[in-house]
Write an enzyme that holds these catalytic residues in place. Structure first.
Site: not given
Ligand code: AGP
Length: 613
Positions: A2, A27, A75, A101-102, A485, A489, A492, A508, A608
């Site tokens: 927020c 924000r 938010w 906020n909180g 993961e 990272k 991407e 394998h 995103k």
């Molecule tokens: C992760 O760094 C990516 N941005 C992507 O894999 C993301 O995790 C995936 O699109 C799922 O998004 P969500 O958690 O909003 O469902």
């Protein structure tokens, strides 16, 4: 998070407040509102759901008049993102307006007490309870600040608050505990309050940062700061020389780095009010299943995409080990198109930061079509997946702006562990085991803070490997999803090809790839499969692979001679080590991307939230 802004001085407050809200849009928010005291001390409140332009349209025709006011971008954490739940919240008589906020942890208990006193609640928020507490306190206190203080002594949780009232007009009273708040003090008799400097920097760069338990009274004549329980205090004035963009990123160069460094606080927020230390249990208000229904769960199917799918794998390991429930993890895009068998007693759990991912939403709807009970672990309150599941857990991680998910991932792991504890303690997990989990969770934010100090080491490592074309990430057990993961990272944000593998899978096939041009990141903390991982390291070393090993305390003399780089993280339980092991991998990916001049917050081809198939 927020956004808060307030103004009292000689100018019309409305336009200044709206400009402050515009400066706080970064924000992330889902509704906004404004409250102004006019010359006669009358209070006017205008609020709208959605983006700021809805509020701008409302006030453009009829801007509330007056020189003292507050405004807020919300938010949502408790209650859907709609106009009713938007701030400011006001008292029944409409003579007190408050923004917050909180998270108020004891909001439900306060609500019950106030309803018994005859107060009527009109919103689903935790904040509204504070307004009625102030209203009640005004019966025995003559000033707004005294009424707010009396209210705050009854509140548990984190807050940044600003409140105005026609019962004591011409002043803004603010208070801070756990949620940042600062005062803007200008040379020409203008006094402002903001949740961060972005809200005030257009009018003044001289700011006073409030400490936890501070409260302050602002009028057109000046301001005074007090600390709860100890009276007036003096807080120094700082000069902010950041530009606006730097302020939005909290002084970090990128949102991704800011969110990596936010993890100690985002982890505290996902646990806030949810740990039951004595009982070795979790409190999860969003889980509406009875104890019997929890015990009747026969299988859990966890469905997600991307980083959330990696968290799902960790959920599988935890739930099977600690709660004894069979778990299956499914890519949402696969689950939605095959004909999954969901027998009675199956719980389908959707994990999504955004709560809007098309494949995950479709998988959820397919599960519902088959009559399965559904649950969500989501960050964005009121998002589609959150609304369409039967119950769930919110991450409270705040907006995650960087496309590469970082703080949401570690909060997902903790949310899954809280759920595992909650279910496990109803299915045979002992109180001592539960207390161990709680103790590990309580220590986690501090351990993440310690791990974040490795950032410069990771930057040096990135310099050494920035031109490599391929990486291999290896892990076993709880560290296998971390390997996946870490590879994602790096891929991407730096566009370097990277693959995550179960360490034992090397022989394998992938071991054919190993040579001096293929850096291998090995997750080797001291857990139940550590010795097996050491053998895998020796296999890589024997083929001239360059090894970056992530290890935990407890000494690894046997590895010193076998690897090229050691990254040390604190020791903790195996189901918590993924949080600590992920942090250096996030930093390695970030620093590598920066060295390769990639757009780390908006990587090419990525969104995103993938709201299309
Ligand atoms: C992760 O760094 C990516 N941005 C992507 O894999 C993301 O995790 C995936 O699109 C799922 O998004 P969500 O958690 O909003 O469902």
């Amino acid at each position: 998070m927020c956004g808060i802004v307030g103004y009292v001085g000689s100018q019309e407050a409305g336009p200044i407040l709206m400009e402050g809200l515009r400066r706080l849009e970064y924000r992330g928010y889902d509704s906004a509102g404004i409250a102004v005291l006019d010359a006669e001390g009358r209070l006017r409140v205008v609020k709208r759901a959605g983006k700021l332009r809805a509020l701008e349209e409302a006030v453009t025709e009829d801007m509330p008049s007056g020189t003292c006011g507050i405004a807020h971008t919300r938010w949502a954490t408790h209650g859907a993102p709609n106009e009713t739940n938007a701030h400011p919240h006001f008292s029944g008589a409409g003579d007190i307006a408050l923004i917050h906020n909180g998270i108020i942890e004891n909001a439900q208990a306060l609500r019950r007490k106030l309803v018994e006193l005859g107060y009527q609640f009109t919103t689903d928020t935790d904040t509204e309870a504070v307004v009625h507490l102030i209203d009640e306190a005004f019966k025995t206190n003559s000033t707004l600040e005294d009424a707010l203080v009396a209210a705050l002594y009854q509140v548990e949780g984190a807050y940044g608050i600003a409140v105005i009232s026609s019962r004591d007009s011409g002043k803004i009273v603010v208070a801070r505990n756990g949620s940042p708040l600062l005062l803007g003090v200008s040379q020409n008799g203008e006094f402002l309050v903001g949740s961060d400097a972005a809200a005030v920097v257009k009018y003044t760069r001289d700011v006073v940062y409030l400490d936890d338990r501070d409260y302050a009274v602002l009028t057109a004549d000046g301001y005074d700061v007090y600390s709860l329980g100890s009276g007036a205090v003096s807080r120094s004035v700082h000069h902010v020389n950041w530009d606006l963009e730097a302020i939005e990123k909290g002084g970090y160069d990128h949102f991704m780095l800011k969110e990596i460094f936010e993890q100690p606080s985002s982890l505290r927020d996902v646990m806030r009010g949810r740990l039951l230390e004595e009982e070795g249990n979790a409190r999860l208000g969003g889980i509406t299943l009875s104890d019997e229904e929890l015990r009747d769960i026969k299988r859990i199917v966890i469905t997600a995409c991307g980083t959330s799918w990696h968290a799902a794998l960790l959920g599988e390991y935890m739930l099977e080990e600690l709660a004894g429930i069979p778990v299956e993890v499914e890519y949402a895009s696969e689950f939605r198109y095959r004909n999954p068998v969901l027998e009675d007693g199956t719980l389908v759990l959707a994990i999504s930061q955004s709560g809007e991912t098309a494949d995950t939403l479709a998988a959820l709807r397919e599960a519902k079509r088959q009559g399965a009970r559904t649950m969500g672990i989501v960050n964005v309150v009121g998002s589609t997946i959150a609304r369409e599941t039967d119950f769930g857990i919110y991450l409270h991680a705040g907006p995650e702006i960087g496309v590469a998910s970082t703080k949401a991932f570690t909060s997902q792991i903790v949310a899954l562990l809280l759920f595992t504890l909650y279910v496990g303690r109803r299915r045979g997990l002992s109180i001592l085991q539960g207390r161990e989990v709680v103790a590990g969770l309580q220590a986690l934010p501090g351990q993440v803070e310690e791990t974040l100090r490795l950032s410069d080491d990771l930057r040096l490592l990135a310099e050494a490997y920035q031109d490599c074309r391929n990486f291999l990430y290896l892990g076993r057990g709880y560290q296998f999803p971390v390997a996946l993961e870490g590879a994602l990272k790096l891929k991407e944000v730096s566009y370097i090809h990277a693959e995550g593998y179960p360490a034992a899978e090397m022989k394998h096939g992938p071991i054919a790839l190993i040579d001096e041009d293929m850096p291998v990141v090995v997750l080797a903390p001291r857990d139940q499969v550590y010795n097996k991982v050491v053998s895998n390291i020796e296999e890589v070393k024997a083929r001239d692979g360059r090894i970056i090993a992530v290890v935990s305390d407890g000494g690894v003399p046997e590895l010193e001679s076998k690897v090229d780089h050691l990254i040390r993280i604190p020791q903790t339980a195996p189901y918590l080590l993924p949080v600590l092991a992920t942090v250096p991998l996030q930093l390695l990916a970030y620093h590598t991307a920066i060295l390769r001049e990639c757009d780390v917050d908006q990587p090419r081809n990525l969104a995103k939230s993938v709201t299309v198939e």
